[in-house]
Design an enzyme around this catalytic site. Structure first.
Site, PDB file in Angstrom:
ATOM      1  N   GLY A  73      27.105  44.010  29.286  1.00 41.21           N
ATOM      2  CA  GLY A  73      26.455  44.789  30.186  1.00 41.21           C
ATOM      3  C   GLY A  73      26.205  43.407  31.799  1.00 41.21           C
ATOM      4  O   GLY A  73      25.909  44.402  32.885  1.00 41.21           O
ATOM      5  N   THR A  74      26.712  41.928  31.352  1.00 42.43           N
ATOM      6  CA  THR A  74      27.246  41.513  32.612  1.00 42.43           C
ATOM      7  C   THR A  74      28.044  42.494  33.350  1.00 42.43           C
ATOM      8  O   THR A  74      27.984  43.045  34.363  1.00 42.43           O
ATOM      9  CB  THR A  74      28.262  40.154  32.238  1.00 42.43           C
ATOM     10  OG1 THR A  74      27.463  39.502  31.341  1.00 42.43           O
ATOM     11  CG2 THR A  74      28.401  39.781  33.669  1.00 42.43           C
ATOM     12  N   ASN A 142      14.564  39.958  28.064  1.00 40.71           N
ATOM     13  CA  ASN A 142      15.174  39.219  26.885  1.00 40.71           C
ATOM     14  C   ASN A 142      14.547  38.028  26.188  1.00 40.71           C
ATOM     15  O   ASN A 142      14.434  37.963  25.006  1.00 40.71           O
ATOM     16  CB  ASN A 142      16.543  39.081  27.182  1.00 40.71           C
ATOM     17  CG  ASN A 142      16.748  38.497  28.831  1.00 40.71           C
ATOM     18  OD1 ASN A 142      15.929  38.557  29.691  1.00 40.71           O
ATOM     19  ND2 ASN A 142      17.459  36.731  28.811  1.00 40.71           N
ATOM     20  N   GLN A 170      18.170  45.256  27.001  1.00 41.24           N
ATOM     21  CA  GLN A 170      17.753  45.181  25.920  1.00 41.24           C
ATOM     22  C   GLN A 170      16.645  46.397  25.604  1.00 41.24           C
ATOM     23  O   GLN A 170      15.928  46.170  24.369  1.00 41.24           O
ATOM     24  CB  GLN A 170      16.902  43.800  25.956  1.00 41.24           C
ATOM     25  CG  GLN A 170      17.572  42.430  26.548  1.00 41.24           C
ATOM     26  CD  GLN A 170      18.092  42.273  24.818  1.00 41.24           C
ATOM     27  OE1 GLN A 170      17.502  42.193  23.503  1.00 41.24           O
ATOM     28  NE2 GLN A 170      19.183  41.028  25.673  1.00 41.24           N
ATOM     29  N   SER A 191      24.585  47.523  26.939  1.00 30.68           N
ATOM     30  CA  SER A 191      25.569  46.295  25.746  1.00 30.68           C
ATOM     31  C   SER A 191      25.716  46.775  24.885  1.00 30.68           C
ATOM     32  O   SER A 191      24.696  46.953  24.023  1.00 30.68           O
ATOM     33  CB  SER A 191      25.187  45.348  26.210  1.00 30.68           C
ATOM     34  OG  SER A 191      25.843  43.957  25.523  1.00 30.68           O
ATOM     35  N   HIS A 193      26.324  44.996  21.992  1.00 25.21           N
ATOM     36  CA  HIS A 193      26.353  43.461  20.928  1.00 25.21           C
ATOM     37  C   HIS A 193      23.986  43.816  20.651  1.00 25.21           C
ATOM     38  O   HIS A 193      24.556  42.634  19.416  1.00 25.21           O
ATOM     39  CB  HIS A 193      26.748  43.056  21.001  1.00 25.21           C
ATOM     40  CG  HIS A 193      25.703  41.419  21.829  1.00 25.21           C
ATOM     41  ND1 HIS A 193      26.095  40.577  21.934  1.00 25.21           N
ATOM     42  CD2 HIS A 193      26.594  42.069  23.453  1.00 25.21           C
ATOM     43  CE1 HIS A 193      25.561  40.056  23.599  1.00 25.21           C
ATOM     44  NE2 HIS A 193      26.278  41.147  23.976  1.00 25.21           N
ATOM     45  N   THR A 229      42.801  49.731  31.130  1.00 24.60           N
ATOM     46  CA  THR A 229      43.131  51.006  29.269  1.00 24.60           C
ATOM     47  C   THR A 229      41.994  50.732  28.513  1.00 24.60           C
ATOM     48  O   THR A 229      41.557  49.305  28.181  1.00 24.60           O
ATOM     49  CB  THR A 229      44.221  50.074  28.907  1.00 24.60           C
ATOM     50  OG1 THR A 229      45.898  50.490  29.554  1.00 24.60           O
ATOM     51  CG2 THR A 229      44.635  51.130  27.531  1.00 24.60           C
ATOM     52  N   CYS A 312      22.073  30.549  25.885  1.00 28.53           N
ATOM     53  CA  CYS A 312      23.289  30.295  27.250  1.00 28.53           C
ATOM     54  C   CYS A 312      24.948  30.595  26.880  1.00 28.53           C
ATOM     55  O   CYS A 312      24.414  29.681  26.114  1.00 28.53           O
ATOM     56  CB  CYS A 312      22.803  29.679  28.605  1.00 28.53           C
ATOM     57  SG  CYS A 312      22.814  28.058  28.574  1.00 28.53           S
TER      58      CYS A 312
HETATM   59  C1  LIG Z   1      18.880  41.641  29.424  1.00 27.12           C
HETATM   60  C2  LIG Z   1      20.436  41.612  29.754  1.00 27.12           C
HETATM   61  N1  LIG Z   1      21.002  41.601  30.585  1.00 27.12           N
HETATM   62  C3  LIG Z   1      22.749  41.657  30.467  1.00 27.12           C
HETATM   63  C4  LIG Z   1      23.037  40.932  30.133  1.00 27.12           C
HETATM   64  C5  LIG Z   1      24.750  41.050  28.995  1.00 27.12           C
HETATM   65  O1  LIG Z   1      25.113  41.726  28.257  1.00 27.12           O
HETATM   66  P1  LIG Z   1      26.165  41.309  27.832  1.00 27.12           P
HETATM   67  O2  LIG Z   1      26.525  39.952  26.862  1.00 27.12           O
HETATM   68  O3  LIG Z   1      26.551  42.781  26.918  1.00 27.12           O
HETATM   69  O4  LIG Z   1      27.532  41.374  28.895  1.00 27.12           O
HETATM   70  C6  LIG Z   1      22.345  39.959  27.922  1.00 27.12           C
HETATM   71  C7  LIG Z   1      22.086  39.737  26.861  1.00 27.12           C
HETATM   72  O5  LIG Z   1      21.747  38.283  27.429  1.00 27.12           O
HETATM   73  C8  LIG Z   1      20.935  40.616  29.026  1.00 27.12           C
HETATM   74  O6  LIG Z   1      19.715  40.727  27.751  1.00 27.12           O
END
Ligand SMILES: Cc1ncc(COP(=O)(O)O)c(C=O)c1O
Length: 375
Positions: A73-74, A142, A170, A191, A193, A229, A312
């Site tokens: 997600g990041t 989140n 989320q 994301s 996970h 890749t 965090c």
């Molecule tokens: C709202 C939100 N955005 C982005 C992320 C980041 O996702 P990732 O852990 O896959 O980088 C998170 C992770 O906690 C999240 O809660």
């Protein structure tokens, strides 16, 4: 007699791997192959990616060709906001750090006491004719689970010629429906996970026709938009988890039962964002007078895993900027606990948490534990 297995109620931090995702990953790892190779093993790896792409697309009503796999997600949030190449960026005050830190010069859209974006303020900000903007508002928070009025954000943004990014990390697979085209957003982050897939894989879904420049250079993978890749096993696990998560979580009844019980134990407790529409899996609640880290440790000793606001990377508990943006006082924000249910949560989990919370609250009211000092 061995101790009972721990109760895991921290799915917004990460959700345990779904067995179907694990199976898909093992199969992909054992098969090996580079999806860019033209021989049969490469083609089989490519096939796994394309099946996963279809599942991830279906989760959010997208076309498969609109899905770009990323490392999570990041990266999806970073790619959207840098790849759109617009200098004017507006973000809600309660976004995840992967949006806020990627865009340090963004203008803030404030939120109300329930954590909902101020649409009138968004309209006012966009009415100032400047350069074309991109607006980033998350689908669900989140920490609180509060759902944002994304369709209204899109309507206002479109009228001002702005593009819209939505961090649905989320929301997807938790809310009953997240539909990129129904919402009308241009970019949607996901994301794996958070929905029972592996960590380290995610996707940016880009509406056909929306601009996006790649932020890394290399091979032509992911439609020339994300070189490198592909993580075939991770993507296969993501696809299987996405397929299993279609329709969202059905845990709202459990969550409501939990909140009623906790408020019954401590009537002065407050549930943050309770006046808004929320994800059915999330409760952010304060136990008056007891610091969140004390609660997390006491509950952990009782075998219940929850978190103090956002997890965090350092493992440290910091005061929640989300709750502060909602106007919660620092002293109360310091007592906020995040409980998040997921695909394998049961009524027994909820009962173990209620018992542990009751036990802690009784000890606190009998002064066994030092209450939080007003900050
Ligand atoms: C709202 C939100 N955005 C982005 C992320 C980041 O996702 P990732 O852990 O896959 O980088 C998170 C992770 O906690 C999240 O809660």
């Amino acid at each position: 007699m061995s101790a009972p297995a721990p109760v895991y109620l921290d799915h917004n931090a990460t959700s345990p791997l779904r067995p179907v995702a694990g199976d898909a990953m093992v199969e992909a790892l054992q098969a090996g192959g580079n999806p860019s190779s033209v021989h049969r093993i490469g083609r089989a790896a490519r096939g796994r990616i394309e099946i996963a792409r279809r599942h991830v697309a279906a989760l959010v009503g997208a076309l498969p060709a609109e899905v770009i796999f990323t490392s999570g997600g990041t990266e999806a949030n970073n790619l959207a906001l840098t790849g759109v190449r617009r200098r004017r960026v507006l973000v809600s005050a309660v976004e995840h750090d992967s949006v806020l830190k990627a865009m340090p010069n963004a203008e803030f859209i404030p939120v109300d006491g329930d954590g909902i974006v101020d649409l009138a303020e968004l309209e006012r900000l966009l009415a100032r004719p400047r350069e074309p903007a991109v607006v980033s508002v998350m689908f669900a928070n989140n920490e609180t689970g509060v759902l944002q009025p994304i369709a209204d954000v899109v309507r206002i943004a479109r009228a001002a010629g702005a593009l819209v990014h939505c961090d649905a990390v989320q929301g997807a697979g938790k809310a009953p429906v997240v539909d990129i085209h129904g919402l009308g957003v241009d970019y949607l982050s996901l994301s794996a996970h958070k929905i029972g897939g592996p960590a380290g894989v995610g996707a940016l879904v880009v509406r056909s026709g929306a601009p996006l420049s790649a932020d890394r250079l290399g091979g032509g993978q992911e439609f020339n938009r994300r070189a490198g890749t592909e993580n075939v096993a991770g993507i296969a696990g993501f696809g299987a988890a996405a397929d299993a998560a279609v329709g969202g979580l059905e845990v709202e009844g459990l969550r409501d039962r939990l909140e009623a019980a906790l408020l019954g134990i401590a009537p002065q407790a407050s549930v943050f964002g309770s006046g808004a529409r929320r994800l059915g899996n999330t409760t952010c609640i304060s136990m008056p007078g007891v610091r969140a880290e004390t609660q997390v440790m006491a509950l952990d000793l009782a075998g219940v895993c929850v978190s103090a606001g956002a997890a965090c990377s350092s493992g440290k508990v910091t005061r929640s900027p989300v709750l502060l943006a909602m106007g919660v006082s620092p002293a109360v924000a310091d007592t906020a606990l995040r409980i998040s249910l997921g695909w394998n949560s049961t009524v027994l989990d909820i009962e173990r948490l209620i018992d542990a919370w009751q036990d802690l609250y009784t000890r606190v009211t009998n002064s066994d534990i030092v209450p939080a000092r007003a900050a």
